[in-house]
Design a protein around this motif. Structure first.
Motif, PDB file in Angstrom:
ATOM      1  N   ALA A  29      57.823  48.867  45.773  1.00 44.35           N
ATOM      2  CA  ALA A  29      57.682  49.386  47.261  1.00 44.35           C
ATOM      3  C   ALA A  29      56.488  48.651  47.533  1.00 44.35           C
ATOM      4  O   ALA A  29      55.461  49.149  47.647  1.00 44.35           O
ATOM      5  N   HIS A  30      56.606  47.161  47.737  1.00 42.59           N
ATOM      6  CA  HIS A  30      55.561  46.269  47.937  1.00 42.59           C
ATOM      7  C   HIS A  30      54.950  46.298  49.613  1.00 42.59           C
ATOM      8  O   HIS A  30      55.459  45.331  50.463  1.00 42.59           O
ATOM      9  N   GLY A  68      51.446  54.940  43.710  1.00 38.01           N
ATOM     10  CA  GLY A  68      52.953  54.584  43.781  1.00 38.01           C
ATOM     11  C   GLY A  68      53.857  55.738  44.225  1.00 38.01           C
ATOM     12  O   GLY A  68      55.070  55.855  43.466  1.00 38.01           O
ATOM     13  N   LYS A  69      53.708  56.549  45.119  1.00 41.41           N
ATOM     14  CA  LYS A  69      54.624  57.875  45.212  1.00 41.41           C
ATOM     15  C   LYS A  69      55.924  57.636  45.908  1.00 41.41           C
ATOM     16  O   LYS A  69      55.799  56.792  46.960  1.00 41.41           O
ATOM     17  N   PHE A  83      57.946  61.183  42.595  1.00 44.08           N
ATOM     18  CA  PHE A  83      57.712  60.522  41.367  1.00 44.08           C
ATOM     19  C   PHE A  83      56.469  59.319  41.698  1.00 44.08           C
ATOM     20  O   PHE A  83      56.155  59.057  42.680  1.00 44.08           O
ATOM     21  N   GLY A  84      56.199  58.900  40.403  1.00 48.40           N
ATOM     22  CA  GLY A  84      55.303  57.868  40.320  1.00 48.40           C
ATOM     23  C   GLY A  84      53.768  58.097  40.523  1.00 48.40           C
ATOM     24  O   GLY A  84      52.957  57.462  40.806  1.00 48.40           O
ATOM     25  N   GLU A  85      53.462  59.524  40.334  1.00 49.96           N
ATOM     26  CA  GLU A  85      51.962  60.137  40.422  1.00 49.96           C
ATOM     27  C   GLU A  85      51.835  60.937  38.966  1.00 49.96           C
ATOM     28  O   GLU A  85      51.005  61.927  39.146  1.00 49.96           O
ATOM     29  N   LEU A 113      56.562  56.531  49.893  1.00 49.93           N
ATOM     30  CA  LEU A 113      55.516  57.487  50.694  1.00 49.93           C
ATOM     31  C   LEU A 113      54.190  56.781  50.767  1.00 49.93           C
ATOM     32  O   LEU A 113      53.423  57.314  51.770  1.00 49.93           O
ATOM     33  N   THR A 114      54.072  55.618  50.387  1.00 48.96           N
ATOM     34  CA  THR A 114      52.647  54.853  50.562  1.00 48.96           C
ATOM     35  C   THR A 114      52.661  53.497  50.643  1.00 48.96           C
ATOM     36  O   THR A 114      51.497  52.900  51.426  1.00 48.96           O
TER      37      THR A 114
END
Length: 576
Positions: A29-30, A68-69, A83-85, A113-114
């Motif tokens: 997610a860039h 990176g949530k 996920f990602g945290e 999410l971010t």
């Protein structure tokens, strides 16, 4: 479910740069700090009921927890976990809990999410509630292949006179050159665009001269590919001419173009390559390309490495090469990788999120620039540019986002109405493997302007060897991300043809930054117009090799006069 195969990627992007260590691509997610649109796909389950969900991901910046949530949505509803945290930067399967599948067809989605580079490799639903998927690479690879129904017999993509792997400037020019000499060519590129570092994904301008050649034939294809000089990191993607490059290649009837295809396997008989196998980075479909000759234009020397070609990586010592600019001791130091970025002016003031997980800047040290140039570079021997490509890119992102967050907060008068418009998520590599040929170009050849009988490409770029910027090292010792250099002038010199084919693999050419040079000489040969001319030479040489059913070395030993005649424009087969 391999996420790169989702039907709708939304705002997520495919990243295959770590395929060599993961045997897979993934999506990311860039969004540069703005949440991106969901990635989504439709899944048909064999039956309804309870399933155990596993999510393969990582926390890419665990300081102590990264940004990176993301969530997994089943028919629009989150499964619960975020996920990602996790605080762990290791790729592994995370327990997503039990999911009640009530419909045979569901919509599966990843919700960012971010906007800060959350990533997901794969999702697994299993009705064996006690099953735990493997994390060890060999077992995981076998597990992937089984569930994806990948067989040991990939789809046959055909047989070609020349198979070019790598669609940067060098590889694209090699393919065009060979095709115009009448050879059938497969051009294989692991991204959706051609141009490599000169594409819109990386945005490095072309350097090196094409108008100072001893041979007037060289440089014509490079000029066709040249889209002017938009500079480094231009925020306008169109300035790098992606569509134009592809249209030039597609106009060649003898070229079969295969984009989004990562070559990961080589087949050979003794010291002769017979085929390469590539996998589509989105669909995972595998294709086999057989050929008479192969050209490694990957930059990383991937084909040569897989084939067992002799190569070097890092710096030679003074004692080994006799070069005054060589290191005192040989080591693994390589030039780094850049991820360029740019901001644009807006009419209104904007903010940027706090980035406690990023590199931290201060009034004492920050980089006061609205866009990057080549100096934004990570590597310098602290990372392996091949096996740690993801970590290098992520380190660059932490520097970019941290510095931008500081500028937006603390220099609002200057940066308040500026917005981060583009950040490269594909790394622009400089140096990795160099495949050894019958001759290894060195510093003395370059500075003395030597002209060997098999001299081909005329090169003019300085010896340009990067090193960590001293001030950056003071504040980020061991974590440098900003480079310096000292340009050492050279006499125009020619690169011997013997540097453009492998010493020990009979039918392997190479063009680009992986040719046969020392680390010092590489500092001059690596720029893209020069690399493009290498590709042109490879195309001509492959034509002669095919014509006489000889090897690249045989062209040098027995047909050098004919190759030289083509380079001079005196001898040329009619264009088909």
């Amino acid at each position: 479910m391999e996420t790169e195969s989702f039907e709708d990627k939304g705002g997520w992007v495919i990243d295959q740069q770590s395929f060599v260590v993961m045997n897979s691509s993934y999506i990311m997610a860039h969004g540069m700090g703005r949440p991106v649109k969901d990635a989504a796909t439709t899944v048909k389950f064999p039956k309804t009921g309870k399933y155990h969900l596993w999510v393969r991901t990582k926390d890419w910046a665990p300081f102590p927890k990264g940004p990176g949530k993301f969530q997994v949505l089943v028919d629009g509803k989150s499964v619960g976990q975020t996920f990602g945290e996790s605080g762990s930067d290791t790729w592994k399967w995370y327990d997503g809990g039990l999911v009640d599948i009530r419909n045979a067809n569901i919509k599966l989605a990843l919700k960012d999410l971010t906007g800060f580079n959350g990533r997901c490799d794969a999702l697994l639903f299993t009705d064996d509630l006690k099953f735990t998927p493997p994390n060890e690479l060999e077992a995981l690879t076998a597990f992937r292949r089984k569930l994806l129904n990948l067989t040991d017999k990939p789809q046959e993509a055909g047989r070609y006179d020349l198979v070019v792997v790598g669609g940067g400037i060098a590889g694209t020019c090699a393919a065009i050159s060979a095709a115009r000499m009448g050879l059938t060519v497969a051009l294989i590129q692991d991204r959706p665009v051609l141009g490599g570092n000169n594409s819109s994904e990386i945005r490095v301008h072309l350097m090196g001269d094409v108008d100072k050649n001893h041979y007037p034939k060289l440089g014509r294809i490079v000029r066709e590919m040249d889209n002017g000089d938009p500079g480094n990191g231009n925020p306008d993607a169109k300035e790098y001419g992606d569509a134009r490059k592809i249209s030039i290649v597609k106009a060649e009837k003898n070229i079969s173009l295969f984009l989004n295809t990562h070559v990961f396997k080589v087949e050979k008989e003794n010291d002769i390559i017979t085929a390469v196998v590539g996998r589509d980075i989105a669909t995972n479909q595998e294709r086999r390309f057989s050929g008479s000759f192969f050209s490694d234009c990957t930059g990383d020397g991937t084909v040569g490495f897989l084939a067992g070609a002799e190569f070097r990586m890092g710096r030679e010592s003074k004692a080994e090469t006799g070069e005054s600019l060589a290191a005192d001791q040989s080591d693994d130091f390589t030039l780094g990788t850049s991820n360029l970025w740019a901001s644009v002016d807006r009419d209104t003031v904007s903010s940027f999120p706090e980035t406690p997980w990023a590199m931290q800047f201060s009034d004492e040290y920050h980089i006061d620039e609205p866009k990057s140039d080549w100096q934004w570079e990570t590597g310098f021997g602290n990372f392996n540019t091949i096996t740690q490509a993801e970590q290098i890119r992520d380190h660059n992102l932490r520097a970019i986002y941290g510095n931008w967050s500081y500028l937006k907060k603390n220099k609002a008068a200057k940066y308040g109405k500026k917005e981060l418009a583009w950040v490269a998520y594909i790394g622009g590599k400089r140096e990795s493997r160099r495949i050894i040929g019958d001759y290894v170009l060195n510093q003395m050849d370059i500075q003395e302007g030597k002209f060997y009988p098999d001299g081909s490409v005329t090169a003019t770029w300085t010896i340009d060897l990067h090193f960590p910027d001293a001030k950056n090292s003071k504040y980020f010792e061991g974590q440098e991300f900003f480079a310096g250099t000292k340009h050492i002038k050279v006499a125009p010199y020619t690169i011997p043809y013997r540097c453009l084919y492998s010493k020990n693999i009979q039918n392997l050419f190479m063009a680009g930054r992986n040719i046969s040079t020392t680390h010092v000489a590489f500092g001059s040969t690596r720029v893209m117009r020069t690399c493009g001319m290498m590709g042109e030479v490879v195309g001509f040489a492959s034509y002669i090799a095919a014509k006489y059913k000889t090897s690249p070395r045989g062209v040098y030993k027995d047909h050098l006069a004919e190759l030289t005649g083509i380079l001079k424009g005196e001898t040329l087969a009619p264009q088909p």
